[in-house]
Design a protein around this motif. Structure first.
Motif, PDB file in Angstrom:
ATOM      1  N   ASP A 763       0.825  -1.209   0.000  1.00 53.53           N
ATOM      2  CA  ASP A 763       0.000   0.000   0.000  1.00 53.53           C
ATOM      3  C   ASP A 763       0.859   1.258   0.000  1.00 53.53           C
ATOM      4  O   ASP A 763       0.587   2.216  -0.737  1.00 53.53           O
ATOM      5  N   LEU A 764       1.885   1.260   0.826  1.00 54.15           N
ATOM      6  CA  LEU A 764       2.762   2.431   0.897  1.00 54.15           C
ATOM      7  C   LEU A 764       3.483   2.659  -0.426  1.00 54.15           C
ATOM      8  O   LEU A 764       3.660   3.801  -0.872  1.00 54.15           O
ATOM      9  N   SER A 765       3.895   1.576  -1.070  1.00 60.04           N
ATOM     10  CA  SER A 765       4.571   1.697  -2.358  1.00 60.04           C
ATOM     11  C   SER A 765       3.634   2.290  -3.406  1.00 60.04           C
ATOM     12  O   SER A 765       4.012   3.177  -4.176  1.00 60.04           O
ATOM     13  N   ILE A 766       2.380   1.818  -3.418  1.00 62.08           N
ATOM     14  CA  ILE A 766       1.412   2.332  -4.395  1.00 62.08           C
ATOM     15  C   ILE A 766       1.068   3.781  -4.098  1.00 62.08           C
ATOM     16  O   ILE A 766       0.944   4.612  -5.011  1.00 62.08           O
ATOM     17  N   LEU A 767       0.914   4.130  -2.831  1.00 65.73           N
ATOM     18  CA  LEU A 767       0.619   5.523  -2.471  1.00 65.73           C
ATOM     19  C   LEU A 767       1.744   6.458  -2.905  1.00 65.73           C
ATOM     20  O   LEU A 767       1.499   7.578  -3.361  1.00 65.73           O
ATOM     21  N   ASP A 768       2.967   5.977  -2.770  1.00 60.93           N
ATOM     22  CA  ASP A 768       4.104   6.784  -3.238  1.00 60.93           C
ATOM     23  C   ASP A 768       4.045   6.961  -4.753  1.00 60.93           C
ATOM     24  O   ASP A 768       4.288   8.056  -5.274  1.00 60.93           O
ATOM     25  N   LEU A 769       3.703   5.893  -5.459  1.00 57.74           N
ATOM     26  CA  LEU A 769       3.606   5.972  -6.915  1.00 57.74           C
ATOM     27  C   LEU A 769       2.483   6.908  -7.349  1.00 57.74           C
ATOM     28  O   LEU A 769       2.618   7.642  -8.325  1.00 57.74           O
ATOM     29  N   VAL A 770       1.367   6.866  -6.636  1.00 59.41           N
ATOM     30  CA  VAL A 770       0.258   7.767  -6.971  1.00 59.41           C
ATOM     31  C   VAL A 770       0.701   9.219  -6.882  1.00 59.41           C
ATOM     32  O   VAL A 770       0.429  10.040  -7.774  1.00 59.41           O
ATOM     33  N   GLN A 771       1.405   9.540  -5.810  1.00 59.18           N
ATOM     34  CA  GLN A 771       1.858  10.914  -5.637  1.00 59.18           C
ATOM     35  C   GLN A 771       2.834  11.314  -6.745  1.00 59.18           C
ATOM     36  O   GLN A 771       2.786  12.428  -7.271  1.00 59.18           O
ATOM     37  N   ARG A 772       3.711  10.400  -7.123  1.00 65.16           N
ATOM     38  CA  ARG A 772       4.679  10.700  -8.182  1.00 65.16           C
ATOM     39  C   ARG A 772       3.979  10.856  -9.532  1.00 65.16           C
ATOM     40  O   ARG A 772       4.324  11.744 -10.327  1.00 65.16           O
ATOM     41  N   LEU A 773       3.001  10.011  -9.791  1.00 65.28           N
ATOM     42  CA  LEU A 773       2.261  10.123 -11.051  1.00 65.28           C
ATOM     43  C   LEU A 773       1.461  11.419 -11.106  1.00 65.28           C
ATOM     44  O   LEU A 773       1.371  12.062 -12.159  1.00 65.28           O
ATOM     45  N   LEU A 774       0.868  11.820  -9.978  1.00 64.71           N
ATOM     46  CA  LEU A 774       0.143  13.098  -9.948  1.00 64.71           C
ATOM     47  C   LEU A 774       1.079  14.268 -10.233  1.00 64.71           C
ATOM     48  O   LEU A 774       0.694  15.255 -10.867  1.00 64.71           O
ATOM     49  N   LYS A 775       2.304  14.123  -9.772  1.00 67.99           N
ATOM     50  CA  LYS A 775       3.268  15.207  -9.956  1.00 67.99           C
ATOM     51  C   LYS A 775       3.643  15.382 -11.422  1.00 67.99           C
ATOM     52  O   LYS A 775       3.791  16.503 -11.911  1.00 67.99           O
ATOM     53  N   VAL A 776       3.807  14.251 -12.148  1.00 70.95           N
ATOM     54  CA  VAL A 776       4.232  14.351 -13.554  1.00 70.95           C
ATOM     55  C   VAL A 776       3.037  14.395 -14.505  1.00 70.95           C
ATOM     56  O   VAL A 776       3.222  14.621 -15.709  1.00 70.95           O
ATOM     57  N   LEU A 777       1.828  14.174 -13.983  1.00 73.08           N
ATOM     58  CA  LEU A 777       0.644  14.157 -14.845  1.00 73.08           C
ATOM     59  C   LEU A 777       0.524  15.391 -15.741  1.00 73.08           C
ATOM     60  O   LEU A 777       0.305  15.264 -16.948  1.00 73.08           O
ATOM     61  N   PRO A 778       0.685  16.628 -15.217  1.00 72.85           N
ATOM     62  CA  PRO A 778       0.525  17.799 -16.086  1.00 72.85           C
ATOM     63  C   PRO A 778       1.550  17.874 -17.213  1.00 72.85           C
ATOM     64  O   PRO A 778       1.272  18.477 -18.253  1.00 72.85           O
ATOM     65  N   SER A 779       2.734  17.278 -17.017  1.00 69.08           N
ATOM     66  CA  SER A 779       3.736  17.338 -18.079  1.00 69.08           C
ATOM     67  C   SER A 779       3.448  16.318 -19.174  1.00 69.08           C
ATOM     68  O   SER A 779       3.832  16.522 -20.331  1.00 69.08           O
ATOM     69  N   VAL A 780       2.795  15.227 -18.829  1.00 68.39           N
ATOM     70  CA  VAL A 780       2.423  14.232 -19.839  1.00 68.39           C
ATOM     71  C   VAL A 780       1.099  14.593 -20.499  1.00 68.39           C
ATOM     72  O   VAL A 780       0.935  14.478 -21.717  1.00 68.39           O
ATOM     73  N   PHE A 781       0.150  15.064 -19.683  1.00 68.85           N
ATOM     74  CA  PHE A 781      -1.164  15.465 -20.181  1.00 68.85           C
ATOM     75  C   PHE A 781      -1.464  16.884 -19.675  1.00 68.85           C
ATOM     76  O   PHE A 781      -2.018  17.051 -18.576  1.00 68.85           O
ATOM     77  N   PRO A 782      -1.078  17.901 -20.427  1.00 73.98           N
ATOM     78  CA  PRO A 782      -1.362  19.278 -19.995  1.00 73.98           C
ATOM     79  C   PRO A 782      -2.856  19.477 -19.729  1.00 73.98           C
ATOM     80  O   PRO A 782      -3.694  18.980 -20.487  1.00 73.98           O
ATOM     81  N   PRO A 783      -3.203  20.193 -18.666  1.00 70.40           N
ATOM     82  CA  PRO A 783      -4.619  20.340 -18.278  1.00 70.40           C
ATOM     83  C   PRO A 783      -5.495  20.979 -19.347  1.00 70.40           C
ATOM     84  O   PRO A 783      -6.690  20.720 -19.389  1.00 70.40           O
ATOM     85  N   ASP A 784      -4.926  21.806 -20.205  1.00 67.10           N
ATOM     86  CA  ASP A 784      -5.735  22.519 -21.189  1.00 67.10           C
ATOM     87  C   ASP A 784      -5.583  21.954 -22.603  1.00 67.10           C
ATOM     88  O   ASP A 784      -5.934  22.616 -23.574  1.00 67.10           O
ATOM     89  N   GLN A 785      -5.065  20.744 -22.735  1.00 64.84           N
ATOM     90  CA  GLN A 785      -4.823  20.170 -24.060  1.00 64.84           C
ATOM     91  C   GLN A 785      -6.058  19.404 -24.524  1.00 64.84           C
ATOM     92  O   GLN A 785      -6.427  18.389 -23.936  1.00 64.84           O
ATOM     93  N   PRO A 786      -6.737  19.861 -25.577  1.00 62.61           N
ATOM     94  CA  PRO A 786      -7.949  19.173 -26.047  1.00 62.61           C
ATOM     95  C   PRO A 786      -7.618  17.822 -26.671  1.00 62.61           C
ATOM     96  O   PRO A 786      -6.493  17.584 -27.116  1.00 62.61           O
ATOM     97  N   GLU A 787      -8.608  16.936 -26.709  1.00 61.48           N
ATOM     98  CA  GLU A 787      -8.416  15.595 -27.247  1.00 61.48           C
ATOM     99  C   GLU A 787      -9.526  15.259 -28.238  1.00 61.48           C
ATOM    100  O   GLU A 787     -10.695  15.554 -27.993  1.00 61.48           O
ATOM    101  N   SER A 788      -9.147  14.636 -29.370  1.00 60.63           N
ATOM    102  CA  SER A 788     -10.131  14.015 -30.246  1.00 60.63           C
ATOM    103  C   SER A 788     -10.392  12.609 -29.711  1.00 60.63           C
ATOM    104  O   SER A 788      -9.472  11.913 -29.288  1.00 60.63           O
ATOM    105  N   THR A 789     -11.654  12.198 -29.723  1.00 56.53           N
ATOM    106  CA  THR A 789     -12.030  10.909 -29.144  1.00 56.53           C
ATOM    107  C   THR A 789     -12.997  10.185 -30.077  1.00 56.53           C
ATOM    108  O   THR A 789     -13.619  10.795 -30.944  1.00 56.53           O
ATOM    109  N   PHE A 790     -13.112   8.874 -29.881  1.00 58.13           N
ATOM    110  CA  PHE A 790     -14.188   8.120 -30.533  1.00 58.13           C
ATOM    111  C   PHE A 790     -14.527   6.916 -29.671  1.00 58.13           C
ATOM    112  O   PHE A 790     -13.800   6.572 -28.731  1.00 58.13           O
ATOM    113  N   LEU A 791     -15.670   6.297 -29.983  1.00 58.68           N
ATOM    114  CA  LEU A 791     -16.153   5.189 -29.168  1.00 58.68           C
ATOM    115  C   LEU A 791     -15.175   4.021 -29.205  1.00 58.68           C
ATOM    116  O   LEU A 791     -14.808   3.539 -30.277  1.00 58.68           O
ATOM    117  N   CYS A 792     -14.799   3.565 -28.027  1.00 52.81           N
ATOM    118  CA  CYS A 792     -13.835   2.467 -27.903  1.00 52.81           C
ATOM    119  C   CYS A 792     -14.533   1.253 -27.298  1.00 52.81           C
ATOM    120  O   CYS A 792     -14.877   1.261 -26.110  1.00 52.81           O
TER     121      CYS A 792
END
Length: 945
Positions: A763-792
């Motif tokens: 659990d502690l390992s996963i919680l650490d990973l969650v925090q790290r992923l949240l930290k890099v999330l904006p650099s991988v997926f900018p908050p204002d970057q629009p996306e084209s989508t289709f039914l998957c």
């Protein structure tokens, strides 16, 4: 410090959103909640330990005395204040303050208060105590978070107001206006709280804006819920989670065994208002509308203002929970002035209590006289304050009466949250000086749940008026354009389908985010969870009731037979599939399907599946069964949600794969490629699920994109948690709540009594990973970057593909939980091809026989042979599928080979949700954060999808 005439915009850097505590779980030892929002101290802070801490940090020799006295006992509030007087001499209004805090928002409340005080000392002349030492964790000898700060001479204004002459009070009010002007001059562009950028530094001097610390976000169980906590870029982001938390409280209240009819009526009224407020929220506060903000000290009260004997301010306290708020919200009269208006001075002779005399021998007045006198004086001083603000900061005075609609909306939100509080939101008992601890007025009493049973109905009426006013004020002429666009789209659907070579963007209308179910509670009767992702049917659907429903909707006469057989028992899955054969004759692969669903996401799963099937029938040539009737509620005779649909002839590919020749399988794969191209050609710009715009229509033909239906959002207790559910404008908004839900699961697991050391380590390992992923999330997926989508269609599997005797697809099922997802996520091989790679055909002679003979008298082959033969054939057919996709839609092939970083990030989220691959994910993140060349997280692994 000389302030410019206008505001100075000092943009602070931003900490990662949803900043976590240094510890990996929320420790609230020492705190209990009597009711919302009534905290209780489980134990008293030890004055001996406080003395020990003071001696240590003030370097007081053991031989010297050190006096600790209570300054503010804080019962019913979030902190207690102690005076620490080195040497033991002097008055009780000198020395140092030790502020001891309840862990209402562990770490963040104290960390933000210390940083805010330092920030105010750095950028204003407001007299704020200097912090000597602090501990933002309660894992210490005291058992509470604490701040030791300089006090200096001074007495709380609350205690000496009557002794000050009016001239001193006027001068004091002018001082407060000066302080307000200085706060206004230091503006930001986000809603949140101030923190140190480098918290480990012994003398940090840089500041950042981080997650918000407000009582609406942490009272009772709110601190444990994975809602967005900022910093928020706009008011939309700030108010959405507050409404979600209100909804959570009311739904929980409705389910309480202690609730009476009056409570339920109030809860239902508020629950009916929440979706209405959510609906008008984007029109009052557009999601992308930036806001200027400044620090708003909401509790600038007589308790938190210390003065010397001349009435000059010596210190301003209460900097916990002080956030940067929008101008329209922060430009208001200080808490000091929030008293009952009294325009005439009270006559002392009317208040004599007939008891003791004063020091001069005159009869003493009743305490009510002094309250009324204070009301009158504060009323007089309002004009002094406003005149001084007009002189020092005319912009503040100009903003104060503006934005009435915005203020009314936020007041409606605050009142819906505070209907159980004394006096409404103006008197929310949160910190010292914020109201009567446990009062509630003469007509209010607490019920069995610790709530005030007689809440002010006027507040509900105000919220209802706000909804109506907002809807009228924000009505725009764009509805006609949207209708025209929809009419064009529907017109195209009536024509023969001709697919363009490139994608067609079909922007559907979007309902209010997080639409509510028709009922006001989440009814999951019939469903039990064995684990977070393992559903169990609490009871079997009745075939007799299924027959009755089929007879009704298919108009089968009572005299005619109607046969119901289980087609797929669905044990441990989200649905069961039944064949309904009118007349009782024919084969078991004809007639109708009755799809019975577990209430994993009540209403939405079925409503979205029906709409998606209708949409597919309208805009593609994919053979989707026609829906005859459905019920998206389980409040019916069957006790489950259900869909009755045409079946037609056909057999699941899973059951007849071995009987089909290879040529038929190649033709089938090309068919599937054609279906994928059609889905790809119908693109949108949001992540979510399809719904019928007119759900009550017997044959709905209009569609909207609404909240997402994915197992990550509803498994276990997730459906009850107030996380954003879409439709999402981008991947940042889609992945953030998924990480929040993983964090919720791990924190709950950590606190489980059944957890062993290995579980806690995971659990502690996963919680650490969650925090790290949240930290890099904006650099991988900018908050204002629009996306084209289709039914998957993530379950394009052999079980959901039905074929006729020649291997031609006759129906595609499994449209529940089919969402519009980004191109990088949807352009991938269908589920049908996700098998173990096998490059060479298996040799039948090498497989042991089962013992029985087949119809021709030959020994039957072990079932592993057929599994391995299928692996080999599917492996060969992959190239057939890709060749056909390249021919029909090269854009799809191009998308498939791109965006590896984005795919790996989502793979990491999925792996954490499955509780596997943590070591590999840590290594991937290490390399990514170090700027090393990225490698595929899925390499050497089976795709978790």
């Amino acid at each position: 410090m000389e302030f410019a005439p206008g505001p100075q915009v000092l943009d602070l850097p931003t900490l990662p959103q949803n900043l976590e505590t240094p510890s990996t779980m929320i420790n609230q030892d020492g705190l209990e909640w009597d009711g919302y929002p009534q905290p209780r101290w489980v134990r008293e802070p030890s004055t001996k330990v406080i003395e020990s801490l003071a001696r240590k940090h003030l370097s007081i020799p053991p031989a010297d005395r050190c006096l600790v006295v209570v300054h503010d006992d804080g019962e019913g509030f979030f902190h207690k204040l102690f005076r620490v007087i080195p040497g033991g001499g002097g008055s009780a209004d000198s020395g140092y303050f030790m502020r001891v805090a309840l862990p209402v928002d562990p770490h963040h409340q104290t960390a933000s208060e210390v940083a805010t005080m330092d920030y105010v000392r750095s950028f204003t002349t407001i007299p704020v105590p200097k912090v000597v030492a602090y501990d933002s964790s309660n894992r210490n000898a005291l058992g509470f978070e604490w701040i030791l700060m300089e006090a200096g001479p001074g007495t709380a204004l609350e205690e000496c107001w009557e002794q000050l002459p009016m001239a001193a009070k006027e001068q004091l009010v002018r001082q407060l206006a000066d302080y307000q002007a200085q706060l206004f001059a230091n503006q930001q562009h986000q809603i949140g709280n101030v923190y140190y950028t480098a918290p480990s530094s012994p003398a940090p001097s840089q500041f950042s804006l981080g997650r918000i610390v407000q009582d609406q976000f942490f009272c009772c169980d709110h601190i444990h819920l994975p809602v967005p906590r900022g910093p928020f870029r706009d008011c939309y982001g700030w108010l959405s989670p507050r409404l979600a938390l209100i909804r959570h409280d009311r739904q929980r209240s409705l389910e309480s065994a202690d609730a009476d009819d009056e409570d339920r009526k109030m809860d239902l009224s508020i629950l009916a208002l929440v979706p209405k407020l959510l609906k008008v929220l984007p029109s009052v506060f557009p999601p992308d509308q930036p806001e200027s903000t400044f620090l708003c000290h909401d509790l600038l009260s007589m308790d938190n203002i210390l003065v010397d004997k001349h009435g000059v301010v010596t210190a301003v306290l209460g900097w916990d929970c002080v956030s940067t708020l929008p101008l329209w919200r922060a430009c208001k009269m200080p808490y000091l002035f929030r008293r009952q208006p009294r325009h005439e001075e009270p006559l002392k002779a009317d208040y004599l209590d007939g008891g003791d005399d004063e020091d001069d021998g005159n009869p003493a007045a009743d305490s009510l006289y002094w309250d009324h006198q204070r009301d009158f004086e504060v009323m007089q001083l309002r004009s002094t304050y406003l005149d001084e603000m007009q002189r020092r900061c005319p912009e503040w005075v100009k903003i104060m009466p503006q934005s009435v609609l915005q203020k009314d909306f936020e007041r409606a939100v605050a009142e819906d949250a505070a209907l159980d509080e004394p006096g409404g939101p103006e008197f929310t008992p949160s910190r010292a000086g914020s109201g009567s601890p446990g009062g509630g007025g003469p007509n209010q009493k607490r019920n069995k749940r610790g709530r005030f049973s007689k809440a002010p109905r006027a507040d509900l009426m105000h919220a209802q008026r706000v909804v109506a006013k907002a809807a009228a004020a924000t009505a725009t002429p764009t509805a006609g354009a949207a209708q025209t666009r929809m009419e064009k789209m529907l017109g195209a659907a009536r024509k023969p389908m001709e697919l363009a070579h490139g994608p067609q963007n079909l922007d559907l209308a979007t309902p209010a985010q997080n639409p509510e179910t028709p009922s006001t509670t989440i009814n999951q009767d019939g469903l039990e969870w064995e684990s977070s992702a393992q559903p169990r049917w609490a009871r079997e659907p009745s075939t007799e009731v299924i027959e009755s429903l089929a007879r009704k909707h298919l108009s089968i006469p009572p005299a005619d037979r109607c046969h119901v057989v289980a087609h797929r028992d669905g044990e441990r899955f989200f649905h069961k599939l039944f064949r309904v054969i009118p007349g009782g004759g024919g084969s078991a692969d004809s007639g109708y399907f009755m799809r019975v669903a577990l209430p994993v996401d009540p209403h939405y799963q079925t409503a979205s599946e029906v709409a998606t099937m209708a949409y597919i029938r309208s805009f593609t040539t994919i053979p989707v069964p026609k829906v005859v009737a459905y019920d998206s509620s389980n409040r019916n005779a069957l006790g489950f949600e259900w869909i009755l649909m045409e079946a037609g002839p056909g057999t699941a590919l899973e059951e007849c794969w071995e009987q089909l020749p290879m040529a038929a399988k190649e033709r089938l794969v090309r068919q599937l490629a054609g279906y994928q191209v059609q889905l790809f050609s119908k693109q949108h710009h949001q992540i979510g699920n399809l719904y019928c715009a007119a759900p009550l229509s017997p044959a709905p033909s209009q569609f909207s994109l609404g909240r997402i239906v994915q197992d990550q959002f509803f498994c276990g207790d997730h459906v009850h948690l107030p996380v954003p559910r879409g439709p999402f404008q981008n991947c940042h908004g889609w992945l953030s709540p998924r990480l929040a839900l993983i964090r919720h699961d791990r924190q709950r697991s950590l606190e489980s009594a059944d957890a062993d050391d290995d579980d806690r380590e995971d659990d502690l390992s996963i919680l650490d990973l969650v925090q790290r992923l949240l930290k890099v999330l904006p650099s991988v997926f900018p908050p204002d970057q629009p996306e084209s989508t289709f039914l998957c269609h993530d379950r394009f599997s052999m079980e959901n593909i039905f074929v006729d005797d020649h291997g031609v697809v006759s129906a595609v099922l499994g449209w529940g939980c089919v969402s519009t997802l980004p191109l990088w996520r949807t352009c991938k091989m269908p589920n049908l091809f996700r098998r173990q790679p096998r490059l060479y055909p298996p040799v039948q002679a090498e497989y042991a026989h089962d013992g029985d003979d087949d119809e021709d008298g030959n020994p039957t082959v072990n079932e592993f042979y057929w599994e391995h033969q299928r692996d080999f054939e599917v492996m060969r057919l992959r190239s057939t599928y890709l060749d056909e996709m390249q021919s029909l839609c090269p854009e799809w092939i191009q998308e498939m080979h791109q965006s590896q970083l984005q795919k790996d990030f989502e793979n990491a989220v999925k792996l954490l949700d499955l509780e596997i691959g943590t070591a590999r994910t840590h290594q991937w993140l290490d390399d990514f954060e170090d700027g090393k060349p990225t490698w595929s997280l899925a390499t050497g692994r089976v795709d978790p999808y």
